[in-house]
Scaffold this motif. Structure first.
Motif, PDB file in Angstrom:
ATOM      1  N   LEU A   1       0.820  -1.205   0.000  1.00  0.00           N
ATOM      2  CA  LEU A   1       0.000   0.000   0.000  1.00  0.00           C
ATOM      3  C   LEU A   1       0.860   1.263   0.000  1.00  0.00           C
ATOM      4  N   MET A   2       1.861   1.312   0.889  1.00  0.00           N
ATOM      5  CA  MET A   2       2.721   2.480   0.968  1.00  0.00           C
ATOM      6  C   MET A   2       3.598   2.610  -0.272  1.00  0.00           C
ATOM      7  N   GLY A   3       4.047   1.482  -0.814  1.00  0.00           N
ATOM      8  CA  GLY A   3       4.881   1.537  -2.005  1.00  0.00           C
ATOM      9  C   GLY A   3       4.124   2.036  -3.221  1.00  0.00           C
ATOM     10  N   SER A   4       2.882   1.579  -3.392  1.00  0.00           N
ATOM     11  CA  SER A   4       2.094   2.023  -4.545  1.00  0.00           C
ATOM     12  C   SER A   4       1.708   3.494  -4.439  1.00  0.00           C
ATOM     13  N   GLY A   5       1.573   3.981  -3.202  1.00  0.00           N
ATOM     14  CA  GLY A   5       1.162   5.367  -3.040  1.00  0.00           C
ATOM     15  C   GLY A   5       2.303   6.355  -2.948  1.00  0.00           C
ATOM     16  N   PHE A   6       3.451   5.934  -2.383  1.00  0.00           N
ATOM     17  CA  PHE A   6       4.514   6.893  -2.087  1.00  0.00           C
ATOM     18  C   PHE A   6       5.891   6.441  -2.542  1.00  0.00           C
ATOM     19  N   GLY A   7       5.978   5.319  -3.256  1.00  0.00           N
ATOM     20  CA  GLY A   7       7.245   4.905  -3.810  1.00  0.00           C
ATOM     21  C   GLY A   7       8.186   4.309  -2.774  1.00  0.00           C
ATOM     22  N   LEU A   8       9.495   4.532  -3.008  1.00  0.00           N
ATOM     23  CA  LEU A   8      10.517   3.885  -2.184  1.00  0.00           C
ATOM     24  C   LEU A   8      10.432   4.303  -0.724  1.00  0.00           C
ATOM     25  N   ILE A   9      10.238   5.606  -0.463  1.00  0.00           N
ATOM     26  CA  ILE A   9      10.182   6.064   0.929  1.00  0.00           C
ATOM     27  C   ILE A   9       8.998   5.437   1.652  1.00  0.00           C
ATOM     28  N   GLY A  10       7.911   5.179   0.917  1.00  0.00           N
ATOM     29  CA  GLY A  10       6.773   4.515   1.528  1.00  0.00           C
ATOM     30  C   GLY A  10       7.091   3.085   1.931  1.00  0.00           C
ATOM     31  N   VAL A  11       7.831   2.358   1.073  1.00  0.00           N
ATOM     32  CA  VAL A  11       8.221   0.989   1.399  1.00  0.00           C
ATOM     33  C   VAL A  11       9.161   0.979   2.602  1.00  0.00           C
ATOM     34  N   ILE A  12      10.109   1.937   2.649  1.00  0.00           N
ATOM     35  CA  ILE A  12      11.080   1.994   3.740  1.00  0.00           C
ATOM     36  C   ILE A  12      10.400   2.242   5.079  1.00  0.00           C
ATOM     37  N   LEU A  13       9.410   3.138   5.091  1.00  0.00           N
ATOM     38  CA  LEU A  13       8.762   3.521   6.348  1.00  0.00           C
ATOM     39  C   LEU A  13       7.521   2.695   6.661  1.00  0.00           C
ATOM     40  N   ALA A  14       7.171   1.735   5.798  1.00  0.00           N
ATOM     41  CA  ALA A  14       5.934   0.980   6.002  1.00  0.00           C
ATOM     42  C   ALA A  14       5.965   0.177   7.296  1.00  0.00           C
ATOM     43  N   ALA A  15       7.084  -0.498   7.583  1.00  0.00           N
ATOM     44  CA  ALA A  15       7.148  -1.365   8.772  1.00  0.00           C
ATOM     45  C   ALA A  15       7.040  -0.568  10.075  1.00  0.00           C
ATOM     46  N   PRO A  16       7.865   0.473  10.302  1.00  0.00           N
ATOM     47  CA  PRO A  16       7.692   1.224  11.551  1.00  0.00           C
ATOM     48  C   PRO A  16       6.343   1.920  11.642  1.00  0.00           C
ATOM     49  N   LEU A  17       5.809   2.377  10.499  1.00  0.00           N
ATOM     50  CA  LEU A  17       4.489   3.007  10.526  1.00  0.00           C
ATOM     51  C   LEU A  17       3.413   1.983  10.871  1.00  0.00           C
ATOM     52  N   ALA A  18       3.571   0.744  10.397  1.00  0.00           N
ATOM     53  CA  ALA A  18       2.619  -0.310  10.749  1.00  0.00           C
ATOM     54  C   ALA A  18       2.703  -0.644  12.230  1.00  0.00           C
ATOM     55  N   ALA A  19       3.936  -0.693  12.781  1.00  0.00           N
ATOM     56  CA  ALA A  19       4.094  -0.953  14.216  1.00  0.00           C
ATOM     57  C   ALA A  19       3.445   0.147  15.040  1.00  0.00           C
ATOM     58  N   LEU A  20       3.635   1.404  14.634  1.00  0.00           N
ATOM     59  CA  LEU A  20       3.018   2.528  15.342  1.00  0.00           C
ATOM     60  C   LEU A  20       1.499   2.469  15.240  1.00  0.00           C
ATOM     61  N   THR A  21       0.984   2.139  14.059  1.00  0.00           N
ATOM     62  CA  THR A  21      -0.466   2.076  13.862  1.00  0.00           C
ATOM     63  C   THR A  21      -1.087   0.993  14.731  1.00  0.00           C
ATOM     64  N   MET A  22      -0.452  -0.178  14.783  1.00  0.00           N
ATOM     65  CA  MET A  22      -1.005  -1.259  15.596  1.00  0.00           C
ATOM     66  C   MET A  22      -1.004  -0.904  17.076  1.00  0.00           C
ATOM     67  N   ALA A  23       0.073  -0.263  17.539  1.00  0.00           N
ATOM     68  CA  ALA A  23       0.120   0.146  18.949  1.00  0.00           C
ATOM     69  C   ALA A  23      -0.953   1.186  19.245  1.00  0.00           C
ATOM     70  N   ALA A  24      -1.133   2.144  18.328  1.00  0.00           N
ATOM     71  CA  ALA A  24      -2.137   3.185  18.540  1.00  0.00           C
ATOM     72  C   ALA A  24      -3.549   2.611  18.525  1.00  0.00           C
ATOM     73  N   VAL A  25      -3.828   1.703  17.609  1.00  0.00           N
ATOM     74  CA  VAL A  25      -5.157   1.085  17.538  1.00  0.00           C
ATOM     75  C   VAL A  25      -5.432   0.260  18.795  1.00  0.00           C
ATOM     76  N   LYS A  26      -4.416  -0.484  19.244  1.00  0.00           N
ATOM     77  CA  LYS A  26      -4.598  -1.343  20.417  1.00  0.00           C
ATOM     78  C   LYS A  26      -4.908  -0.514  21.669  1.00  0.00           C
ATOM     79  N   VAL A  27      -4.100   0.531  21.913  1.00  0.00           N
ATOM     80  CA  VAL A  27      -4.257   1.319  23.138  1.00  0.00           C
ATOM     81  C   VAL A  27      -5.381   2.342  23.006  1.00  0.00           C
TER      82      VAL A  27
END
Length: 357
Positions: free
Chosen positions: A299-325
Protein backbone atom coordinates in the motif's frame (compact mmCIF):
# COMPACT_ATOMS: atom_id res chain seq x y z
CA UNK A 1 -21.71 13.41 20.72
CA UNK A 2 -19.32 14.15 23.56
CA UNK A 3 -16.66 16.85 23.30
CA UNK A 4 -13.93 14.24 23.75
CA UNK A 5 -15.13 12.11 20.85
CA UNK A 6 -15.69 15.17 18.67
CA UNK A 7 -12.19 16.51 19.30
CA UNK A 8 -10.68 13.08 18.57
CA UNK A 9 -12.62 12.84 15.28
CA UNK A 10 -11.51 16.34 14.28
CA UNK A 11 -7.89 15.46 15.01
CA UNK A 12 -8.07 12.20 13.03
CA UNK A 13 -9.88 13.94 10.17
CA UNK A 14 -7.23 16.65 10.01
CA UNK A 15 -4.42 14.08 9.92
CA UNK A 16 -6.22 12.14 7.19
CA UNK A 17 -6.72 15.31 5.15
CA UNK A 18 -3.05 16.26 5.48
CA UNK A 19 -2.06 12.71 4.54
CA UNK A 20 -4.13 13.01 1.35
CA UNK A 21 -3.02 16.54 0.40
CA UNK A 22 0.64 16.47 1.49
CA UNK A 23 1.68 12.84 2.00
CA UNK A 24 5.37 13.54 1.36
CA UNK A 25 5.53 16.13 4.14
CA UNK A 26 3.97 13.79 6.70
CA UNK A 27 6.32 10.96 5.72
CA UNK A 28 9.32 13.28 6.21
CA UNK A 29 7.92 14.30 9.60
CA UNK A 30 7.45 10.66 10.55
CA UNK A 31 11.04 9.91 9.50
CA UNK A 32 12.16 12.74 11.78
CA UNK A 33 10.13 11.28 14.64
CA UNK A 34 11.68 7.87 13.95
CA UNK A 35 15.17 9.37 14.11
CA UNK A 36 14.31 11.17 17.37
CA UNK A 37 13.06 7.92 18.90
CA UNK A 38 16.29 6.18 17.86
CA UNK A 39 18.43 8.93 19.41
CA UNK A 40 16.47 9.00 22.67
CA UNK A 41 16.57 5.19 22.93
CA UNK A 42 20.30 5.55 23.60
CA UNK A 43 20.49 9.10 24.98
CA UNK A 44 17.98 8.81 27.84
CA UNK A 45 19.58 5.74 29.54
CA UNK A 46 23.03 7.24 29.00
CA UNK A 47 22.02 10.56 30.55
CA UNK A 48 20.44 8.80 33.54
CA UNK A 49 23.58 6.73 34.11
CA UNK A 50 25.83 9.81 33.91
CA UNK A 51 23.48 11.98 35.99
CA UNK A 52 23.01 14.51 33.19
CA UNK A 53 19.98 16.12 31.60
CA UNK A 54 18.36 14.47 28.60
CA UNK A 55 19.51 17.31 26.34
CA UNK A 56 23.13 16.58 27.21
CA UNK A 57 22.53 12.90 26.54
CA UNK A 58 21.15 13.71 23.10
CA UNK A 59 24.16 15.92 22.36
CA UNK A 60 26.62 13.22 23.47
CA UNK A 61 24.90 10.51 21.42
CA UNK A 62 24.72 12.75 18.35
CA UNK A 63 28.41 13.62 18.59
CA UNK A 64 29.34 9.96 19.11
CA UNK A 65 27.25 8.98 16.09
CA UNK A 66 29.01 11.58 13.92
CA UNK A 67 32.43 10.47 15.17
CA UNK A 68 31.63 6.78 14.63
CA UNK A 69 30.30 7.47 11.15
CA UNK A 70 33.40 9.50 10.32
CA UNK A 71 35.70 6.79 11.67
CA UNK A 72 33.83 4.08 9.76
CA UNK A 73 33.99 6.17 6.59
CA UNK A 74 37.73 6.77 7.07
CA UNK A 75 38.43 3.13 7.92
CA UNK A 76 36.33 1.47 5.24
CA UNK A 77 35.87 4.16 2.59
CA UNK A 78 38.88 3.10 0.52
CA UNK A 79 37.87 -0.56 0.43
CA UNK A 80 34.16 0.14 -0.15
CA UNK A 81 34.78 2.87 -2.74
CA UNK A 82 37.27 0.70 -4.63
CA UNK A 83 34.79 -2.17 -4.65
CA UNK A 84 31.99 0.15 -5.75
CA UNK A 85 34.18 1.53 -8.55
CA UNK A 86 35.17 -1.99 -9.55
CA UNK A 87 31.51 -2.98 -9.59
CA UNK A 88 30.68 0.05 -11.76
CA UNK A 89 33.44 -0.80 -14.22
CA UNK A 90 32.56 -4.47 -14.35
CA UNK A 91 28.81 -3.95 -14.59
CA UNK A 92 28.64 -3.68 -18.42
CA UNK A 93 30.76 -6.83 -18.75
CA UNK A 94 28.66 -8.62 -16.14
CA UNK A 95 25.46 -7.67 -17.93
CA UNK A 96 26.95 -8.86 -21.22
CA UNK A 97 27.88 -12.21 -19.68
CA UNK A 98 24.42 -12.60 -18.20
CA UNK A 99 22.83 -11.82 -21.55
CA UNK A 100 25.06 -14.36 -23.32
CA UNK A 101 24.13 -17.07 -20.86
CA UNK A 102 20.43 -16.22 -20.91
CA UNK A 103 20.38 -16.17 -24.72
CA UNK A 104 21.12 -19.89 -24.71
CA UNK A 105 17.55 -20.55 -23.53
CA UNK A 106 14.26 -19.60 -25.14
CA UNK A 107 12.88 -18.15 -21.90
CA UNK A 108 16.13 -16.22 -21.45
CA UNK A 109 15.82 -14.62 -24.88
CA UNK A 110 12.28 -13.58 -23.99
CA UNK A 111 13.54 -11.95 -20.78
CA UNK A 112 16.27 -10.08 -22.69
CA UNK A 113 13.68 -8.76 -25.16
CA UNK A 114 11.45 -7.52 -22.34
CA UNK A 115 14.21 -5.54 -20.62
CA UNK A 116 15.89 -4.24 -23.79
CA UNK A 117 16.29 -0.48 -23.15
CA UNK A 118 15.76 0.25 -26.85
CA UNK A 119 12.14 -0.84 -26.41
CA UNK A 120 11.65 1.81 -23.72
CA UNK A 121 12.80 4.86 -25.75
CA UNK A 122 11.21 5.55 -29.16
CA UNK A 123 13.59 6.32 -32.01
CA UNK A 124 14.26 10.04 -32.54
CA UNK A 125 13.52 10.89 -28.92
CA UNK A 126 16.68 9.56 -27.30
CA UNK A 127 18.41 12.90 -26.75
CA UNK A 128 15.36 14.76 -25.47
CA UNK A 129 14.33 11.87 -23.28
CA UNK A 130 17.83 11.59 -21.84
CA UNK A 131 17.89 15.32 -21.09
CA UNK A 132 14.50 15.10 -19.42
CA UNK A 133 15.65 12.18 -17.29
CA UNK A 134 18.85 14.03 -16.39
CA UNK A 135 17.03 17.16 -15.19
CA UNK A 136 14.45 15.03 -13.40
CA UNK A 137 17.19 13.03 -11.69
CA UNK A 138 19.00 16.20 -10.63
CA UNK A 139 15.82 17.65 -9.19
CA UNK A 140 15.10 14.41 -7.37
CA UNK A 141 18.63 14.35 -5.96
CA UNK A 142 18.40 17.90 -4.65
CA UNK A 143 14.96 17.23 -3.20
CA UNK A 144 16.24 14.06 -1.54
CA UNK A 145 19.19 15.90 0.02
CA UNK A 146 16.81 18.57 1.30
CA UNK A 147 14.60 15.90 2.86
CA UNK A 148 17.61 14.29 4.53
CA UNK A 149 18.70 17.60 6.05
CA UNK A 150 15.15 18.28 7.25
CA UNK A 151 14.88 14.80 8.79
CA UNK A 152 18.18 15.28 10.63
CA UNK A 153 17.12 18.66 12.02
CA UNK A 154 13.68 17.37 13.02
CA UNK A 155 15.20 14.36 14.72
CA UNK A 156 17.64 16.47 16.74
CA UNK A 157 15.05 19.04 17.83
CA UNK A 158 12.43 16.42 18.75
CA UNK A 159 14.97 14.28 20.59
CA UNK A 160 16.39 17.24 22.56
CA UNK A 161 13.09 18.36 24.07
CA UNK A 162 9.91 16.44 23.10
CA UNK A 163 7.79 17.85 25.94
CA UNK A 164 6.48 20.97 24.10
CA UNK A 165 5.37 18.91 21.13
CA UNK A 166 3.62 16.36 23.34
CA UNK A 167 1.81 19.15 25.19
CA UNK A 168 0.77 20.75 21.89
CA UNK A 169 -0.67 17.43 20.71
CA UNK A 170 -2.53 16.91 24.00
CA UNK A 171 -4.04 20.41 23.74
CA UNK A 172 -5.88 19.34 20.57
CA UNK A 173 -8.02 16.83 22.52
CA UNK A 174 -10.61 17.57 25.20
CA UNK A 175 -9.30 17.08 28.78
CA UNK A 176 -11.08 13.73 29.45
CA UNK A 177 -9.32 12.16 26.45
CA UNK A 178 -5.81 13.44 27.16
CA UNK A 179 -4.67 10.57 29.44
CA UNK A 180 -5.62 8.06 26.76
CA UNK A 181 -3.86 10.08 24.03
CA UNK A 182 -0.78 10.29 26.24
CA UNK A 183 -0.93 6.51 26.68
CA UNK A 184 -1.13 6.12 22.90
CA UNK A 185 1.98 8.28 22.44
CA UNK A 186 3.85 6.37 25.15
CA UNK A 187 2.94 2.98 23.69
CA UNK A 188 3.72 4.15 20.16
CA UNK A 189 7.13 5.40 21.27
CA UNK A 190 7.88 2.06 22.96
CA UNK A 191 6.82 0.16 19.83
CA UNK A 192 9.03 2.28 17.57
CA UNK A 193 11.97 2.09 19.97
CA UNK A 194 11.76 -1.69 20.26
CA UNK A 195 11.32 -2.14 16.51
CA UNK A 196 14.30 0.10 15.71
CA UNK A 197 16.67 -1.59 18.16
CA UNK A 198 15.61 -5.05 17.06
CA UNK A 199 15.83 -4.21 13.38
CA UNK A 200 19.28 -2.67 13.81
CA UNK A 201 20.44 -5.88 15.51
CA UNK A 202 18.96 -7.93 12.66
CA UNK A 203 20.71 -5.76 10.04
CA UNK A 204 24.12 -6.14 11.71
CA UNK A 205 23.77 -9.92 12.07
CA UNK A 206 22.50 -10.37 8.50
CA UNK A 207 25.19 -8.18 6.95
CA UNK A 208 27.96 -9.93 8.89
CA UNK A 209 26.63 -13.39 7.99
CA UNK A 210 26.28 -12.55 4.29
CA UNK A 211 29.69 -10.88 4.17
CA UNK A 212 31.48 -13.84 5.78
CA UNK A 213 29.60 -16.30 3.57
CA UNK A 214 30.42 -14.49 0.33
CA UNK A 215 34.04 -14.12 1.42
CA UNK A 216 34.27 -17.85 2.17
CA UNK A 217 32.79 -18.64 -1.26
CA UNK A 218 35.34 -16.39 -2.93
CA UNK A 219 32.76 -14.00 -4.40
CA UNK A 220 34.26 -10.70 -5.47
CA UNK A 221 33.30 -7.46 -3.69
CA UNK A 222 31.99 -9.38 -0.66
CA UNK A 223 32.25 -6.29 1.58
CA UNK A 224 30.14 -4.10 -0.70
CA UNK A 225 27.54 -6.84 -1.21
CA UNK A 226 27.35 -7.40 2.56
CA UNK A 227 26.80 -3.68 3.10
CA UNK A 228 23.99 -3.72 0.53
CA UNK A 229 22.41 -6.71 2.29
CA UNK A 230 22.64 -4.98 5.68
CA UNK A 231 21.13 -1.70 4.43
CA UNK A 232 18.25 -3.40 2.62
CA UNK A 233 17.66 -5.47 5.75
CA UNK A 234 15.94 -2.39 7.20
CA UNK A 235 12.98 -3.30 4.95
CA UNK A 236 11.51 -6.57 6.28
CA UNK A 237 10.78 -9.39 3.79
CA UNK A 238 11.20 -7.26 0.64
CA UNK A 239 14.65 -5.84 1.41
CA UNK A 240 16.50 -9.19 1.67
CA UNK A 241 14.93 -10.34 -1.60
CA UNK A 242 16.18 -7.19 -3.35
CA UNK A 243 19.68 -7.45 -1.86
CA UNK A 244 20.23 -10.91 -3.37
CA UNK A 245 20.14 -9.53 -6.93
CA UNK A 246 23.57 -7.78 -6.93
CA UNK A 247 25.19 -10.84 -5.34
CA UNK A 248 23.69 -13.15 -7.95
CA UNK A 249 24.77 -10.81 -10.74
CA UNK A 250 28.36 -10.73 -9.50
CA UNK A 251 28.44 -14.51 -8.94
CA UNK A 252 26.97 -15.22 -12.37
CA UNK A 253 29.50 -12.97 -14.07
CA UNK A 254 32.41 -14.37 -12.06
CA UNK A 255 31.59 -18.09 -12.10
CA UNK A 256 28.12 -19.60 -12.78
CA UNK A 257 28.91 -22.49 -10.45
CA UNK A 258 28.82 -20.00 -7.53
CA UNK A 259 25.17 -19.10 -8.15
CA UNK A 260 23.62 -22.12 -6.31
CA UNK A 261 25.94 -21.51 -3.35
CA UNK A 262 25.01 -17.81 -3.21
CA UNK A 263 21.31 -18.70 -3.41
CA UNK A 264 21.79 -21.23 -0.60
CA UNK A 265 23.61 -18.63 1.50
CA UNK A 266 20.74 -16.16 1.19
CA UNK A 267 18.16 -18.89 1.82
CA UNK A 268 19.93 -19.77 5.07
CA UNK A 269 20.10 -16.07 5.96
CA UNK A 270 16.38 -15.60 5.28
CA UNK A 271 15.57 -18.73 7.29
CA UNK A 272 17.58 -17.54 10.28
CA UNK A 273 16.06 -14.08 10.02
CA UNK A 274 12.50 -15.38 9.69
CA UNK A 275 12.69 -17.96 12.48
CA UNK A 276 15.09 -16.36 14.97
CA UNK A 277 15.79 -12.67 14.36
CA UNK A 278 12.29 -11.54 13.33
CA UNK A 279 10.59 -13.17 16.38
CA UNK A 280 13.23 -11.50 18.57
CA UNK A 281 12.37 -8.14 16.99
CA UNK A 282 8.63 -8.69 17.34
CA UNK A 283 8.95 -9.53 21.02
CA UNK A 284 10.12 -5.93 21.52
CA UNK A 285 7.16 -4.37 19.70
CA UNK A 286 3.61 -5.05 18.57
CA UNK A 287 3.35 -8.38 16.74
CA UNK A 288 3.24 -7.71 13.00
CA UNK A 289 1.79 -10.64 11.06
CA UNK A 290 3.60 -11.14 7.71
CA UNK A 291 0.46 -10.60 5.63
CA UNK A 292 -0.30 -7.36 7.48
CA UNK A 293 3.23 -6.09 7.01
CA UNK A 294 3.42 -7.06 3.33
CA UNK A 295 0.06 -5.40 2.74
CA UNK A 296 1.30 -2.22 4.40
CA UNK A 297 4.45 -2.28 2.24
CA UNK A 298 2.41 -2.79 -0.94
CA UNK A 299 0.00 0.00 0.00
CA UNK A 300 2.72 2.48 0.97
CA UNK A 301 4.88 1.54 -2.00
CA UNK A 302 2.09 2.02 -4.54
CA UNK A 303 1.16 5.37 -3.04
CA UNK A 304 4.51 6.89 -2.09
CA UNK A 305 7.25 4.91 -3.81
CA UNK A 306 10.52 3.88 -2.18
CA UNK A 307 10.18 6.06 0.93
CA UNK A 308 6.77 4.51 1.53
CA UNK A 309 8.22 0.99 1.40
CA UNK A 310 11.08 1.99 3.74
CA UNK A 311 8.76 3.52 6.35
CA UNK A 312 5.93 0.98 6.00
CA UNK A 313 7.15 -1.37 8.77
CA UNK A 314 7.69 1.22 11.55
CA UNK A 315 4.49 3.01 10.53
CA UNK A 316 2.62 -0.31 10.75
CA UNK A 317 4.09 -0.95 14.22
CA UNK A 318 3.02 2.53 15.34
CA UNK A 319 -0.47 2.08 13.86
CA UNK A 320 -1.01 -1.26 15.60
CA UNK A 321 0.12 0.15 18.95
CA UNK A 322 -2.14 3.19 18.54
CA UNK A 323 -5.16 1.08 17.54
CA UNK A 324 -4.60 -1.34 20.42
CA UNK A 325 -4.26 1.32 23.14
CA UNK A 326 -6.41 4.09 21.70
CA UNK A 327 -9.27 2.20 20.09
CA UNK A 328 -9.49 -1.39 21.37
CA UNK A 329 -8.55 -0.77 25.02
CA UNK A 330 -9.70 2.85 25.18
CA UNK A 331 -13.03 2.52 23.40
CA UNK A 332 -14.18 -0.99 22.47
CA UNK A 333 -13.30 -2.72 25.75
CA UNK A 334 -13.44 0.31 28.05
CA UNK A 335 -16.15 0.88 30.60
CA UNK A 336 -16.86 4.43 31.67
CA UNK A 337 -14.87 7.50 30.61
CA UNK A 338 -11.64 7.30 28.67
CA UNK A 339 -8.61 6.83 30.90
CA UNK A 340 -5.04 5.64 30.65
CA UNK A 341 -4.09 2.10 31.67
CA UNK A 342 -3.40 1.66 35.36
CA UNK A 343 0.29 2.07 36.23
CA UNK A 344 1.23 3.42 32.80
CA UNK A 345 3.37 6.58 32.42
CA UNK A 346 0.32 8.36 31.03
CA UNK A 347 -1.75 7.49 34.11
CA UNK A 348 1.00 8.75 36.40
CA UNK A 349 1.34 11.94 34.37
CA UNK A 350 -2.42 12.51 34.46
CA UNK A 351 -2.45 12.41 38.25
CA UNK A 352 0.77 14.43 38.68
CA UNK A 353 0.58 18.01 39.96
CA UNK A 354 0.47 20.83 37.41
CA UNK A 355 3.80 22.27 36.41
CA UNK A 356 5.71 19.03 35.81
CA UNK A 357 7.28 19.28 32.34
Amino acid sequence: MSRTLLSALILLGTLLLLFILTPGVLLVLFAGVLLAVAIRAVAVPLAARLGLGEGWGVMIVSLLAVLMAGFAFWFASDAISSQAESFRQQLPELVQRVQERLSQYSWGRWVIEQIDPRRLVPSGQTASTAATYAFSGLGGLLGGLGDVVLILLLGLYLASDPAPYRKAALALVAPPGRPRLLAVMDQGGQALRGWLLGQLFSMVVTGTFIGLGLWALGVQMAGLLALIAAVFGFIPYIGPLISVVPSLLVALGQDPSLVPWVIGLFVVSLTVEGNILTPMVQRQTAHLPPAYLLGAQALMGSGFGLIGVILAAPLAALTMAAVKVGYVEGWVEAEGPLRAPEGSPAAKAATAPEGRG
